[in-house]
Every structure is written in C-alpha cells, then in structure tokens.
Design an enzyme around this catalytic site. Structure first.
Site, PDB file in Angstrom:
ATOM      1  N   ALA A  59      57.658 -40.637  65.945  1.00  0.00           N
ATOM      2  CA  ALA A  59      57.340 -41.964  66.447  1.00  0.00           C
ATOM      3  C   ALA A  59      58.614 -42.629  66.959  1.00  0.00           C
ATOM      4  CB  ALA A  59      56.705 -42.808  65.347  1.00  0.00           C
ATOM      5  N   GLY A  94      55.036 -38.228  63.310  1.00  0.00           N
ATOM      6  CA  GLY A  94      53.799 -38.556  64.017  1.00  0.00           C
ATOM      7  C   GLY A  94      53.349 -37.465  64.960  1.00  0.00           C
ATOM      8  N   GLU A 128      51.487 -35.060  62.799  1.00  0.00           N
ATOM      9  CA  GLU A 128      50.236 -35.732  62.449  1.00  0.00           C
ATOM     10  C   GLU A 128      49.256 -35.700  63.621  1.00  0.00           C
ATOM     11  OE1 GLU A 128      51.043 -39.158  59.303  1.00  0.00           O
ATOM     12  OE2 GLU A 128      52.434 -39.295  60.992  1.00  0.00           O
ATOM     13  N   GLU A 188      59.533 -38.165  57.219  1.00  0.00           N
ATOM     14  CA  GLU A 188      59.505 -39.615  57.015  1.00  0.00           C
ATOM     15  C   GLU A 188      60.297 -40.095  55.810  1.00  0.00           C
ATOM     16  OE1 GLU A 188      55.858 -38.838  59.568  1.00  0.00           O
ATOM     17  OE2 GLU A 188      56.935 -37.819  57.950  1.00  0.00           O
TER      18      GLU A 188
END
Length: 260
Positions: free
Chosen positions: A66, A112, A115, A135
């Site tokens: 991200a 992300g 994900e 993360e």
C-alpha cells in the site's frame, strides 16, 4: 470512470486489469483502490465478461504494498475506515465476484499486494516472484483480509509465522504451501493465466458463478455451505445452460453456453 492508475481492456470475453504504477512498484493508493472497485463492479455486472486477469505493470512487482504516505498519520478511526472501505469495495468484491478472477503475480506481492492476490480465485506466479505480509515491520497488521485469507490458504501455523516474522517467501515455496496454484517462467505468466480463463470460458457461466458462491460459503461462519450448495445446485436446473449442457451431452456434441 476514467482510469489513471489502472489499465482495463476487454478482449475475447476476458477483462484484463493492469495496475499501472510501475514507478511506484504498483503500490495501492486511494485512487487505485477506487478504480479497481469500479473495474471489478463492471466485470461482475457485464454479460460480456467471462473472466478477469489481474496483474501489475512491468516485471518487478504485482503490487509491492500500500502507499504508506497516504495513511502514516491516520487515527484509529481513520485506519478502521480505510480497512473497512477496502474490504467492502475491493477485496471482498473480488472474492465474491461471480466471474473467475485470476491473479498473474509478476514480481513482488507484498502487504496489500499479497492480500489483493489472495482475494482472487486463482493465483499464478512468475518464478521470480516474492510474496509476504511485512506489516508488523511498520507497527501494523494486514488490514485487507490478509490474516483471514492467508490462514484459509496455508493454515494457522504458517500464517502466523509469515505474518509475525514478516519474511518473504519464494514463488516455489508459495506453490508448495498452496498459496499459489502455479509457478511459471515470467515469459509464460500471462499465457498460463489466459489458459485457465479460456478453459473456464467454455463452461456454463451461471454454473461457474454458482460454484464460486458455494465454495465461498464454506469460509463464511454465518452461512451453511452445504445449504448454499443445495440452493445453487437447484438454481442451475432453471437455466438455459443446463438444458444446453445436458442436451449436448446426450447428443455427443460440444455445448455452446449462452449464460442464461
């Protein structure tokens, strides 16, 4: 919607979605998520689309994570809203899309990005891809379904290890763990994803959608997967594709499905 961070192209009933921020390693920012949400909604609602191929531009990254600069100063409430909106409009929308979505992982799939790949129905990785959820190195945890989908795909022990160590794994290891379906050379990545989608395209579209719905029900604690399967099975009998499929079988010919 006019897209600025993704490229969307429909060819032969496959919607090709490419995250087009190569200079930023295809990092997910707010605009990218909004454009992805729009493209996925179009795929789900369009009769012209039989499947989706999702990838990143270039060969270095599928999505390297991200865009941290956008949320580095967020409060608890803003962080929750960020995750909730992403879940609803992008990640869950991908998982629940009635059209099969294949992720072609062409490099780093981190945070992300992993994900996003895990939300897809099928994953194909290039042999140089690296995957991970880093993360905790930022004082965070995965917020777009990573803790849940990784556990579903590889089991609790491996999921906790990957998330808490923040280690990246190779594509080969990801295949052994069941995190990706196939590993192929970079030059064959898109062709392999297309091969899968072209095979699915020959099947009955409404039955494919019912199969996705029934399989997903297994993952939802508030649903009885067996009951959903029974309901979706029954619905298939009221489709023209069921009549075409059974007639073609009895007539020993190839079925031509209309998606009706």
């Amino acid at each position: 919607m006019i897209y600025h961070t993704i490229v969307s192209e429909l060819k032969e009933q496959i919607l090709y979605i490419t995250i087009n921020r190569e200079s930023k390693m295809n990092a997910l920012n707010k605009q990218t998520l909004e454009e992805l949400a729009d493209a996925i909604a179009f795929a789900g609602n369009s009769n012209e689309v039989r499947g989706v191929l999702l990838t990143g531009s270039g060969e270095k990254a599928f999505v390297a994570g991200a865009d941290i600069s956008e949320f580095s100063a967020y409060t608890t409430e803003q962080g929750e809203a960020l995750a909730r909106n992403g879940h609803t409009h992008v990640f869950n929308a991908i998982e629940n899309c009635p059209k099969p979505i294949v992720a072609a992982i062409n490099g780093f799939a981190l945070g992300g990005g992993l994900e996003l790949a895990m939300a897809c129905h099928i994953r194909v990785a290039s042999d140089h891809a690296k995957l991970g959820l880093p993360e905790v190195t930022l004082g965070l945890i995965p917020g777009y379904g990573g803790t849940q989908r990784l556990t579903q795909l590889v089991g609790k022990g491996k999921a906790i290890e990957m998330i808490t160590t923040a280690d990246m794994i190779t594509a080969e290891m990801a295949e052994k763990m069941g995190l990706v379906n196939y590993v192929v050379p970079q030059t064959e990545l898109i062709a392999k994803a297309e091969e899968i989608l072209n095979k699915i395209k020959q099947r009955a579209p409404l039955a494919v959608a019912s199969a996705i719905r029934a399989v997903n029900a297994n993952l939802h604690k508030d649903e009885d997967g067996f009951e959903i399967e029974i309901e979706e099975f029954g619905k298939c009998f009221n489709t023209s594709d069921f009549k075409e499929g059974t007639t073609a079988f009895l007539e020993k010919r190839k079925a031509v499905f209309s998606g009706k």
